[in-house]
Design an enzyme around this catalytic site. Structure first.
Site, PDB file in Angstrom:
ATOM      1  N   ASN A 111      38.170  41.428  29.523  1.00  0.00           N
ATOM      2  CA  ASN A 111      37.916  40.724  30.780  1.00  0.00           C
ATOM      3  C   ASN A 111      39.179  40.729  31.628  1.00  0.00           C
ATOM      4  O   ASN A 111      40.286  40.730  31.117  1.00  0.00           O
ATOM      5  CB  ASN A 111      37.507  39.269  30.484  1.00  0.00           C
ATOM      6  CG  ASN A 111      37.184  38.487  31.739  1.00  0.00           C
ATOM      7  OD1 ASN A 111      36.475  38.987  32.614  1.00  0.00           O
ATOM      8  ND2 ASN A 111      37.699  37.273  31.849  1.00  0.00           N
ATOM      9  N   HIS A 113      41.170  38.620  34.563  1.00  0.00           N
ATOM     10  CA  HIS A 113      41.196  37.254  35.102  1.00  0.00           C
ATOM     11  C   HIS A 113      42.328  37.119  36.123  1.00  0.00           C
ATOM     12  O   HIS A 113      43.459  37.529  35.842  1.00  0.00           O
ATOM     13  CB  HIS A 113      41.369  36.242  33.967  1.00  0.00           C
ATOM     14  CG  HIS A 113      41.262  34.838  34.454  1.00  0.00           C
ATOM     15  ND1 HIS A 113      40.055  34.269  34.819  1.00  0.00           N
ATOM     16  CD2 HIS A 113      42.202  33.891  34.694  1.00  0.00           C
ATOM     17  CE1 HIS A 113      40.262  33.033  35.237  1.00  0.00           C
ATOM     18  NE2 HIS A 113      41.559  32.779  35.177  1.00  0.00           N
ATOM     19  N   SER A 140      45.597  38.945  34.508  1.00  0.00           N
ATOM     20  CA  SER A 140      45.632  39.199  33.064  1.00  0.00           C
ATOM     21  C   SER A 140      44.403  40.005  32.646  1.00  0.00           C
ATOM     22  O   SER A 140      43.322  39.828  33.207  1.00  0.00           O
ATOM     23  CB  SER A 140      45.580  37.879  32.273  1.00  0.00           C
ATOM     24  OG  SER A 140      46.547  36.967  32.718  1.00  0.00           O
ATOM     25  N   ASP A 149      38.010  32.579  28.993  1.00  0.00           N
ATOM     26  CA  ASP A 149      39.318  33.084  29.432  1.00  0.00           C
ATOM     27  C   ASP A 149      40.433  32.804  28.416  1.00  0.00           C
ATOM     28  O   ASP A 149      41.571  32.498  28.786  1.00  0.00           O
ATOM     29  CB  ASP A 149      39.704  32.474  30.792  1.00  0.00           C
ATOM     30  CG  ASP A 149      38.695  32.821  31.885  1.00  0.00           C
ATOM     31  OD1 ASP A 149      38.106  33.914  31.816  1.00  0.00           O
ATOM     32  OD2 ASP A 149      38.500  31.996  32.787  1.00  0.00           O
TER      33      ASP A 149
HETATM   34  C1  GRF Z   1      38.695  39.867  40.481  1.00  0.00           C
HETATM   35  O1  GRF Z   1      39.720  39.205  41.138  1.00  0.00           O
HETATM   36  C2  GRF Z   1      38.541  39.351  39.069  1.00  0.00           C
HETATM   37  O2  GRF Z   1      39.737  38.947  38.487  1.00  0.00           O
HETATM   38  C3  GRF Z   1      37.654  38.158  39.292  1.00  0.00           C
HETATM   39  O3  GRF Z   1      36.731  38.590  40.256  1.00  0.00           O
HETATM   40  C4  GRF Z   1      37.347  39.559  41.093  1.00  0.00           C
HETATM   41  C5  GRF Z   1      36.458  40.753  41.158  1.00  0.00           C
HETATM   42  O4  GRF Z   1      36.842  41.634  42.190  1.00  0.00           O
HETATM   43  N1  GRF Z   1      37.080  37.689  38.061  1.00  0.00           N
HETATM   44  P1  GRF Z   1      36.091  43.026  42.384  1.00  0.00           P
HETATM   45  O5  GRF Z   1      34.596  42.744  42.377  1.00  0.00           O
HETATM   46  O6  GRF Z   1      36.488  43.932  41.263  1.00  0.00           O
HETATM   47  O7  GRF Z   1      36.548  43.527  43.727  1.00  0.00           O
END
Ligand code: GRF
Length: 217
Positions: A111, A113, A140, A149
């Site tokens: 994942n 984050h 991360s 997370d």
């Molecule tokens: C990213 O910032 C990720 O960390 C968060 O959601 C966002 C997704 O962005 N969980 P994208 O859809 O890849 O542009």
């Protein structure tokens, strides 16, 4: 270092800029991976269009069509298994996975984050970082465990927070970091360089904390 061609299932909910970063890294030969399918829980996710442009099979699996998290996760696993994915990448997938599916794919789900975990688990990380007056912020990549997370951290990158930063500017800067560290984590996995020992990720047998932001791919 030799790397096998790793099969990926990428799960998204929105814009898919991180999906695009993976597609581009695969195309440039920077990571030894191929995306077998993209699954979104949101029918309008722009990431689906990005996947279609790259000729990657897409699926929409709406969580609202399932009466429980467990039933949703089962449908998700069935789909993932159809594609024989080695690794499941949560790239902005805004759903919590239940313990059963996490256990089924132990150390095969990663994942992304938008914070320097273990700080700021959950939502609205940019606003919370600004409210706390932190000096640095970042992103991360971690293995997914049943706790939100909270899995072993694979890699992180950070930036200084300027006085002029806003939620929007931090979002943009953190996205840039994410686009670098997510493909890097996938490549390390494809190269079989990662192991987990007592909850800590090792890169080439060494604790990853020593080189989270400095190790080159
Ligand atoms: C990213 O910032 C990720 O960390 C968060 O959601 C966002 C997704 O962005 N969980 P994208 O859809 O890849 O542009």
């Amino acid at each position: 270092m030799n790397a096998r061609l790793m099969s990926l299932a990428v799960l998204i909910s929105g814009q898919g800029s991180n999906l695009q970063a993976i597609i581009d890294s695969c195309d440039r030969g920077e990571i030894s991976a191929t995306i077998r399918c993209v699954i979104s829980n949101e029918p309008d996710a722009y990431g689906l269009t990005r996947a279609q442009h790259a000729n990657i099979p897409t699926h929409v699996l709406k969580h609202t069509d399932y009466s429980s998290r467990q039933l949703y996760d089962h449908a998700l696993a069935d789909l993932i298994d159809q594609y024989h994915a080695d690794l499941i990448v949560l790239a902005g997938f805004m759903r919590i996975l239940g313990a059963e599916i996490v256990e089924k794919y132990q150390y095969r789900i990663i994942n992304l984050h938008p914070s320097l975990l273990p700080k700021y688990k959950g939502l609205n990380t940019h606003a919370r970082v600004l409210a706390a007056g932190d000096k640095r912020h970042g992103a991360s990549v971690h293995f997914v465990t049943a706790d939100l997370d909270d899995g072993p951290i694979i890699t992180q990158a950070s930036i200084p927070i300027e006085g002029s930063d806003t939620i929007e500017s931090l979002q943009e800067k953190v996205h840039e970091l994410e686009h670098r560290i997510l493909p890097r984590a996938i490549q390390w996995l494809a190269q079989n360089r990662l192991t987990v020992d007592a909850g800590q990720v090792l890169l080439d047998g060494k604790p990853i904390t020593q080189c989270r932001t400095t190790c080159s791919p």
